[in-house]
Design a protein around this motif. Structure first.
Motif, PDB file in Angstrom:
ATOM      1  N   ASP A 113       0.836  -1.200   0.000  1.00 21.17           N
ATOM      2  CA  ASP A 113       0.000   0.000   0.000  1.00 21.17           C
ATOM      3  C   ASP A 113       0.873   1.253   0.000  1.00 21.17           C
ATOM      4  O   ASP A 113       2.087   1.198   0.175  1.00 21.17           O
ATOM      5  N   ALA A 114       0.212   2.375  -0.205  1.00 26.91           N
ATOM      6  CA  ALA A 114       0.924   3.650  -0.329  1.00 26.91           C
ATOM      7  C   ALA A 114       1.738   3.943   0.930  1.00 26.91           C
ATOM      8  O   ALA A 114       2.855   4.469   0.861  1.00 26.91           O
ATOM      9  N   TYR A 115       1.182   3.556   2.048  1.00 30.67           N
ATOM     10  CA  TYR A 115       1.820   3.813   3.325  1.00 30.67           C
ATOM     11  C   TYR A 115       3.175   3.126   3.399  1.00 30.67           C
ATOM     12  O   TYR A 115       4.208   3.742   3.700  1.00 30.67           O
ATOM     13  N   GLU A 121       4.832   1.937   0.937  1.00 27.98           N
ATOM     14  CA  GLU A 121       5.707   2.468  -0.113  1.00 27.98           C
ATOM     15  C   GLU A 121       6.442   3.708   0.371  1.00 27.98           C
ATOM     16  O   GLU A 121       7.613   3.896   0.077  1.00 27.98           O
ATOM     17  N   GLU A 122       5.738   4.539   1.130  1.00 23.48           N
ATOM     18  CA  GLU A 122       6.387   5.744   1.667  1.00 23.48           C
ATOM     19  C   GLU A 122       7.494   5.371   2.644  1.00 23.48           C
ATOM     20  O   GLU A 122       8.581   5.940   2.626  1.00 23.48           O
ATOM     21  N   SER A 155      10.403   4.174   0.755  1.00 22.70           N
ATOM     22  CA  SER A 155      11.136   5.221   0.037  1.00 22.70           C
ATOM     23  C   SER A 155      12.061   5.973   0.999  1.00 22.70           C
ATOM     24  O   SER A 155      13.110   6.471   0.598  1.00 22.70           O
ATOM     25  N   GLN A 157      -0.031   9.739   8.091  1.00 24.31           N
ATOM     26  CA  GLN A 157      -0.332   8.341   8.403  1.00 24.31           C
ATOM     27  C   GLN A 157      -0.382   8.068   9.895  1.00 24.31           C
ATOM     28  O   GLN A 157      -0.885   7.030  10.320  1.00 24.31           O
TER      29      GLN A 157
END
Lengths: 233, 233
Positions: free
Chosen positions: A3-5, A7-8, A11, A70
């Motif tokens: 999920d985007a979370y 992925e952050e 990164s 988040q």
């Protein structure tokens, strides 16, 4: 797919690895610039540190945005906070590589390091680079055993530092005070660089095990202890 | 009455102020221990650093708990993250004060600093202490003008550092290599201590104005520039 979370989060980890690679390369090239009196390479290292600083700012901004959006708790929260700390270690390591390069530039076309110390400084530079490569590897793999290896490498750095100081304190030292000052500062830069690499690895251990690896704490002023034979300085 | 949330934020600020006061006192006492070759005082400073480390751990734990429980956003989030950074600066300042004290202990009953450099080292110690007192004041008052003053004080530190290096580079230097190494490291410790005090103040400016006070960035290696006359090292 993640999920985007996450992925952050990833990164942020990627940013740390990139910083570690840049500063590892920087200390290696700064050492070459110093030993070869290569002005162009020295200036290249000095300029390249800007990218490390930018990466730190980006990483900090990303971490703060992630905290705000988040609102992670527990482990994820610790990861983000610890990442901020690691990025500070890496940014500072970049400064230290830059200091080595600046000394090379300052003494150009002379060489800051007398030839009988070349081998020791070369080893310190290579070891510093290797330590940072391992720190990057620890960030990627979260391998606690590898993190503990860094401690041993740091002992090797202390030994080299000791060798440097023995040269300095030798009655046959014939390179004068300016060179003694340069070599003292250089020794300090490499030692601190290694400390930061170890610190990065320790922070990963903390994330994985939840314990502060204080027993991994590097000795302070080993050079002076070693030279004088004093204990527990 | 303030709510629990803001009380927690305040208590983080209080922790920072306490750390700043402890390390400010430590650098002053370490300098005295060094100049008077006072072993007891030196050991006292060395032991006292443990309290600074504890405070940092407490502050970190409190900040992480606050992030997890209260999930602050915007300004409050920036305050907490920046506080973590400031506590790292202060913890490192404590280490540097400890380094000075360890050098005093190592050379005891001799003195690490030759008498013709006493005045300069005394001034560096007093200035370092004053810088940290101002940094504490900036944390309390969030006074941006006072924060900018620290930059000027840091210029004064650079001048003192330069004086130290001029002594070292003087052909009439008669104190040998060991003392040159000690004085080089001492100069570096005071310079770095001052850098951290300035850094703490800069972070407050960032919190108040929202801008990175990069123009407040302290010069690196001013000592070497100054001695050699090189520019922009």
């Amino acid at each position: 797919m993640r999920d985007a979370y996450h992925e952050e989060l990833d990164s942020i980890g990627d940013g740390l690895v990139e910083m570690a690679r840049l500063v590892g390369s920087a200390i290696g090239r700064a050492t070459t610039a110093m030993l070869d009196s290569d002005l162009k390479l020295a200036e290249n290292v000095i300029e390249a540190d800007q990218r490390v600083d930018e990466l730190q700012h980006e990483l900090e901004a990303r971490a703060i945005a992630l905290l705000a959006r988040q609102q992670p708790v527990a482990t994820d929260l610790r990861i983000v906070v610890t990442s901020l700390r690691m990025s500070a270690d890496l940014e500072r390591s970049g400064d230290l590589a830059q200091h080595v390069a600046k000394l090379a530039r300052l003494r150009y076309p002379d060489r800051a390091v007398p030839s009988d110390l070349h081998a020791t400084i070369l080893e310190m530079g290579q070891l510093a680079q290797r330590l940072m490569a391992k720190a990057a590897e620890v960030i990627i793999t979260k391998d606690v055993d590898l993190a503990l290896q860094l401690e041993q490498d740091d002992d090797a750095m202390d030994l080299l530092h000791r060798t440097l100081f023995q040269h300095l304190m030798d009655d046959r030292w014939k390179h004068g005070i300016e060179t003694a000052v340069d070599v003292t500062l250089l020794g300090r830069y490499y030692e601190r660089f290694a400390d930061h690499a170890v610190s990065v690895a320790k922070r990963v251990v903390y994330l994985v095990t939840g314990e502060h690896a204080d027993e991994l704490q590097v000795d302070v002023q080993p050079e002076i202890q070693a030279v004088s034979g004093a204990e527990g300085a």
